[in-house]
Write an enzyme that holds these catalytic residues in place. Structure first.
Site, PDB file in Angstrom:
ATOM      1  N   ARG A  38      12.585  -7.420 -38.544  1.00 48.37           N
ATOM      2  CA  ARG A  38      13.162  -6.302 -37.471  1.00 48.37           C
ATOM      3  C   ARG A  38      12.475  -5.057 -37.866  1.00 48.37           C
ATOM      4  O   ARG A  38      12.327  -4.750 -38.875  1.00 48.37           O
ATOM      5  CB  ARG A  38      14.599  -6.297 -37.666  1.00 48.37           C
ATOM      6  CG  ARG A  38      15.453  -5.498 -36.819  1.00 48.37           C
ATOM      7  CD  ARG A  38      17.016  -5.521 -36.810  1.00 48.37           C
ATOM      8  NE  ARG A  38      17.404  -7.076 -36.648  1.00 48.37           N
ATOM      9  CZ  ARG A  38      17.454  -7.606 -35.535  1.00 48.37           C
ATOM     10  NH1 ARG A  38      17.090  -7.308 -34.384  1.00 48.37           N
ATOM     11  NH2 ARG A  38      18.256  -9.063 -35.732  1.00 48.37           N
ATOM     12  N   GLY A  43      12.118  -3.085 -45.570  1.00 46.48           N
ATOM     13  CA  GLY A  43      11.271  -3.965 -45.693  1.00 46.48           C
ATOM     14  C   GLY A  43      10.061  -3.936 -44.613  1.00 46.48           C
ATOM     15  O   GLY A  43       8.864  -4.023 -44.822  1.00 46.48           O
ATOM     16  N   CYS A  44      10.371  -4.029 -43.523  1.00 46.95           N
ATOM     17  CA  CYS A  44       9.295  -4.071 -42.327  1.00 46.95           C
ATOM     18  C   CYS A  44       8.591  -2.742 -42.171  1.00 46.95           C
ATOM     19  O   CYS A  44       7.555  -2.686 -41.707  1.00 46.95           O
ATOM     20  CB  CYS A  44      10.193  -4.434 -40.975  1.00 46.95           C
ATOM     21  SG  CYS A  44      10.861  -6.024 -41.182  1.00 46.95           S
ATOM     22  N   THR A  45       9.385  -1.565 -42.552  1.00 49.81           N
ATOM     23  CA  THR A  45       8.775  -0.304 -42.459  1.00 49.81           C
ATOM     24  C   THR A  45       7.519  -0.192 -43.438  1.00 49.81           C
ATOM     25  O   THR A  45       6.586   0.300 -43.206  1.00 49.81           O
ATOM     26  CB  THR A  45       9.692   0.632 -42.758  1.00 49.81           C
ATOM     27  OG1 THR A  45      10.584   0.818 -41.560  1.00 49.81           O
ATOM     28  CG2 THR A  45       9.052   2.211 -42.676  1.00 49.81           C
ATOM     29  N   GLY A  48       4.537  -2.447 -42.354  1.00 50.19           N
ATOM     30  CA  GLY A  48       3.900  -1.757 -41.292  1.00 50.19           C
ATOM     31  C   GLY A  48       3.181  -0.853 -41.692  1.00 50.19           C
ATOM     32  O   GLY A  48       1.908  -0.493 -41.570  1.00 50.19           O
TER      33      GLY A  48
END
Length: 173
Positions: A38, A43-45, A48
């Site tokens: 998401r 974590g995704c940040t 990325g």
């Protein structure tokens, strides 16, 4: 889940700007197809940003980085703009890409998985249970280890020709 050595499933979707995007448009290139759960989560940040901060390495080797999540294009655009992510984000709102790659989790989001796709369109490596921190470096190391694109594109000869003011292709062939 798609296995190493098999043909990577083509997909057609839209990117964070709502423009059509498909795997086949990158035919003949090495592709890093990374799935994340998401947008705008910690974590995704971090994952990325890891790719963003290493994008020059990928670009210098003509390696395409594609981030895929089940978020809407609008959510991905907000995420991409907020963190200056400098690679394509694929919206899989319909979950067809995540299903095709076998990474759709029971919660309805993509599980954190990365596929390295060779120039031949086959899956060269799969990272499962990815840890976001340092993942881009892990991918770089694997691309180099597998010999998918170990050397940067050389611009030295063009630069030297410009410096010496001679044509890059003096024979005209």
């Amino acid at each position: 889940m798609i296995e190493i050595g098999t043909k990577a499933p083509d997909f057609s979707s839209v990117d964070s700007d709502g423009k059509p995007i498909s795997l086949s448009q990158f035919s003949g290139k090495v592709v890093v197809l990374y799935f994340y759960p998401r947008a705008n989560t910690p974590g995704c940040t971090r994952e990325g940003i890891s790719f963003r901060d290493n994008i020059r390495w990928f670009n210098d080797r003509d390696v395409v980085v594609l981030g895929v999540s089940t978020d809407s294009p609008a959510a991905q655009k907000k995420f991409k703009d907020k963190y200056s992510l400098n690679f394509a984000m694929v919206s899989d709102k319909e979950k067809t890409v995540s299903k095709a790659y076998g990474v759709l989790s029971p919660t309805g989001t993509a599980s954190r998985t990365t596929f390295l796709i060779g120039k031949d369109g086959n899956v060269a490596y799969v990272f499962t249970k990815v840890r976001p921190d340092g993942h881009a470096q892990e991918v770089i190391n694997k691309i180099s280890e597998l010999g998918l694109r170990p050397h940067a594109k050389s611009t030295r000869s063009k630069h030297l020709c410009r410096t010496l003011k001679i044509p890059a292709n003096p024979t005209g062939a």
